[in-house]
Design an enzyme around this catalytic site. Structure first.
Site, short mmCIF file in Angstrom:
data_model
loop_
_atom_site.label_atom_id
_atom_site.label_comp_id
_atom_site.label_asym_id
_atom_site.label_seq_id
_atom_site.Cartn_x
_atom_site.Cartn_y
_atom_site.Cartn_z
N PRO A 361 0.83 -1.21 0.00
CG PRO A 361 -0.73 -1.55 1.70
CD PRO A 361 0.58 -2.06 1.19
CE LYS A 365 -1.05 -1.48 -5.16
NZ LYS A 365 -0.54 -0.86 -3.93
CB SER A 683 12.50 -16.96 2.09
OG SER A 683 11.65 -16.16 2.88
CE LYS A 726 12.28 -12.48 1.08
NZ LYS A 726 12.59 -13.89 0.84
#
Length: 806
Positions: A361, A365, A683, A726
């Site tokens: 958010p 976009k 991960s 990341k």
């Protein structure tokens, strides 16, 4: 119904059984039917029926109580003579004659039925002029009450107008008219004749007022119905006259619809449908309810832009300028839009791509959709799909339903007034599904360039061409989008912004916007560059810029207050030292990486809908029986990663200088803090393995090292996704080194230059390489490897360690 009697009263006993009544009051001089079903009351009736047939009939204060106690009934009742008693279906039906009012003085028994000592209330009447006036007033009101339609039987009327006893008049009238139980009981309890007459007069006045209002409502309703009928007849006559004169209003409406259908430039199929519905409307009376439905349907058909298009703009340079003016960064998105324009310019018309902007958010976009529309010179329509569960929201309702409408896509096209707008379907990942259908399945046709040239809306019942519409969808995550729908989308990722990008966005867009919103100008307020960076670093921690904008707005409000409270206020300059005064204490520390090397603790990297985050993995060992405890609200995949890490370590026990059966003597507890936040994905495998090895070997993990990668049982480090997010999270957290799977080397080009400059990226293929970098000192496996290398040998169970550093 009460029947009124004038018979000789039998002599009353001092003690009588009680019959509690629900919503009923028995008055003297009346015959009342009563039904009794309660066992205790029936027992008392059996007793008195076999004796003198007398009982005290008293109203209950609360009619819902099944077995009332002495406190649950009123203190004044009426002694009644049971004239008849017959049993039907386990119930007693009584015919009771009211004799006289009594006080309930003392309860002599509770079980098996209620019994009480009573004292008769004397009926004292003084013939005064005032009482006579009240007496006549009540007779007059009773007459009017009957004229207004009040419920009054002939027998009641005869007794009312034949008695000359004021108390008897009060009793007969109170028993005859429809009063509330509480009002009847009040009259029963009154002793003074004048007070009884006055109270009854008040209640009669109220009842007559209610009857008058009811009569007025009935009259108005009849008049309204008659007026509507009269108007309908007159309209029909007028219609016939206008038709003769050639001034038929319905004919004009039909003519207007026919003209609009011709001008709408519909396809042959749609025009045929519209003319068929118009013919039905022409034959139908305007009072037919279906005519309004057909009229609404025709209005939708003629108002849709069947051939209206916005002028095509294919100026690539202008489009690039607009996109750069409205948004900072986002090079891939801008490049894709410019590519679309370039192809459109060369080919003339291409099947519009269905772009899907995916990202956390607040990264722009939705707003970039407006910029795309401006760059293309088209109308912009936005429809939020978040929380939609009904397929009809997309395809529309069938016309058989009352209040049916087209779906949101057709509604948006009509509002745009053009058949080639930029149409944004916001929050496509939040579409629901229930018994009303699956909206995402309904979108398959609309978002498929091969099919949407004949989109079928349930309300329109004719195909509509959506091939000229440029659809753009937005989502926070792709996981919740059905595979069939995702296959039709061209996904463009919106990563989180770096601190440098946020700084430029704040300076170029957010601050000017908030200045205008709060009635300020750059001449009145200045926020220094250091202050902006302070807000970004210490008051926000997000992938987008929404919280940053809120913090800037908070500063502007306080500045606006200063200008509003003082007539003369000089320019206000907000520096980094003043931020605390405007926004309060720091919400976040500038770095959240560990400040010292820790045993049994590693730093992992993850991706959430809000962007990249760092997470800590903690491992502690306890005496036990080999149990693996996992906490921190971990998902199934993450739990399996922890189990795989444990199995890997157990298989390498010898080379890690651990006892073969070490796992059977201890319990291992793996915890990922922030337990209220769900965590999922593979991960974190190398982070869990590193923390586990650190706890078992007592070797600390380096404080500035973050890591991400899936681990296998053989120790191989597998590729992961979301590398850019990341890396940004590691950069925000103040880490210095990031260990990544070697297969992710290709993704390094997406990392911003300033992030690559500040972080050292180490790529590994095996856990041995990870441990070599992550731990503060060499493991026994590394020492053995060096000795073996010196002897020209390789340690069993190990791989050569050669991490790649960038």
């Amino acid at each position: 119904m009460a029947i009124f009697l004038e018979q000789q009263k039998p002599r009353l006993k001092n003690e009588l059984p009680i019959v509690p009544l629900r919503d009923t009051v028995v008055f003297p001089s009346s015959m009342v039917p009563i039904t009794v079903g309660r066992p205790k009351v029936k027992l008392g009736l059996d007793n008195t029926w076999n004796a003198d047939r007398l009982a005290v009939f008293v109203a209950q204060k609360n009619p819902r109580i099944e077995n009332p106690a002495p406190n649950d009934i009123y203190s004044v009742g009426t002694v009644g003579l049971i004239r008849r008693l017959w049993k039907v279906d386990n119930e007693y039906n009584l015919a009771v004659e009211g004799l006289s009012r009594v006080y309930l003085k003392e309860f002599t028994q509770i079980d098996p039925y209620l019994a009480v000592k009573v004292e008769e209330i004397p009926e004292l009447t003084q013939k005064t002029e005032e009482i006579e006036a009240l007496f006549r007033n009540i007779l007059a009101k009773i007459k009017k009450y009957g004229e207004l339609g009040g419920t009054l039987t002939l027998e009641s009327s005869i007794h009312i107008f034949s008695t000359d006893d004021p108390n008897q008049l009060v009793d007969i009238v109170s028993a005859s008219i429809d009063l509330k139980t509480a009002d009847k009981q009040q009259i029963l309890e009154m002793v003074d004749t004048k007070s009884r007459l006055e109270r009854l007069s008040e209640l009669l006045t109220r009842e007559m007022r209610i009857l008058e209002i009811s009569s007025k409502i009935d009259t108005e309703t009849q008049e309204r119905v008659g007026r509507v009928t009269k108007e309908a007849i007159l309209r029909e006559k007028m219609k016939s006259i206008e038709k003769e004169l050639g001034e038929d209003e319905d004919g004009r409406e039909i003519g207007e619809f026919r003209k609009k259908i011709k001008e709408a430039n519909m396809s042959a199929e749609v025009r045929k449908k519209a003319e068929r519905e118009l013919a039905r409307l022409a034959k139908m009376s305007s009072y037919n309810p279906e005519s309004s439905y057909i009229r609404t349907y025709l209005e939708w058909l003629v108002e849709l832009p069947w051939s209206v298009k916005d002028k095509k703009m294919t100026d690539v340079a202008f489009a690039a300028k607009v996109l750069d003016e409205d948004h900072y960064g986002l090079p891939k998105v801008k490049e894709r839009i410019l590519e679309y324009l370039a192809v459109h310019k060369l080919v003339g018309k291409i099947k519009g791509p269905i772009l899907c902007f995916v990202g956390p958010p607040g990264v722009g976009k939705t707003s970039i959709g407006k910029s795309i529309a401006r760059a293309l010179g088209r109308k912009f329509i936005r429809v939020s799909l978040g929380g939609i569960h009904d397929e009809a929201e997309i395809r529309g309702h069938r016309r058989t339903y009352v209040g049916a409408l087209p779906g949101r896509i057709v509604q948006g096209i009509r509002n745009a007034g053009t058949k080639n707008p930029v149409f944004m379907l916001d929050e496509i990942d939040k579409i629901g599904m229930d018994f009303r259908g699956d909206p995402s399945s309904a979108l398959l046709e609309a978002l498929d360039p091969e099919q949407n040239n004949s989109f079928s809306d349930h309300y329109l019942e004719v195909p509509y061409d959506l091939s000229d519409v440029m659809f753009i969808t937005t989502a926070n995550v792709l996981d919740t989008i059905p595979p069939a729908l995702r296959d039709r989308l061209e996904v463009i990722s919106f990563p989180g912004y770096t601190e440098e990008e946020k700084f430029h966005i704040a300076k170029k867009f957010l601050i000017p916007k908030q200045l205008e919103t709060h009635g300020l100008t750059g001449e009145k307020v200045e926020i220094t560059d250091s202050a902006i960076r302070e807000i970004i670093a210490r008051y926000t921690r997000e992938a987008g810029v929404r919280e940053l904008e809120r913090e800037i707005a908070s500063i502007m409000r306080k500045v606006a207050k200063k200008f509003a409270s003082k007539d003369k206020q000089t320019k206000i300059k907000v520096s980094s030292q003043q931020i605390h005064a405007y926004l309060g204490p720091h919400k976040f520390s500038k770095t959240i990486a560990e400040t010292k090397d820790e045993i049994g603790m590693s730093t992992g990297l993850s991706v959430t809908p809000a962007g990249g985050e760092i997470l800590f993995v903690e491992v502690t060992l306890m005496s036990g029986k080999g149990q693996l405890i996992l906490t921190g609200q971990l998902g199934d995949v993450m739990k399996e990663s922890a189990q795989a890490a444990m199995s890997y370590v157990r298989s390498r026990a010898r080379v890690l200088n651990l006892a073969e059966n070490f796992a059977s003597k201890i319990d291992v507890h793996i915890h990922v803090p922030e337990g209220a936040v769900p965590k999922e994905g593979p991960s974190a495998g190398i982070a869990i393995t590193t923390a586990l090895v650190s706890a078992l070997t007592k070797i600390p993990v380096r404080k500035g090292v973050g890591m991400t990668g899936e681990v296998t049982l053989r120790g191989r480090v597998l590729e992961i996704g979301g590398l850019k997010e990341k890396a940004l999270a590691a950069h925000r957290a103040g880490l210095t080194t990031v260990i990544l799977p070697k297969a992710n080397t290709k993704d390094l080009e997406d990392i911003p230059k300033n992030v690559k400059k500040d972080l050292q990226f180490i790529f590994a293929e095996h856990m041995d390489e990870v441990l070599k970098v992550a731990l503060t000192r060499a493991l026994p496996i590394e020492k053995k490897s060096k000795e073996s290398k010196a002897k020209g040998e390789q340690t069993a169970g190990s791989l050569p360690v050669s991490p790649t550093t960038i």
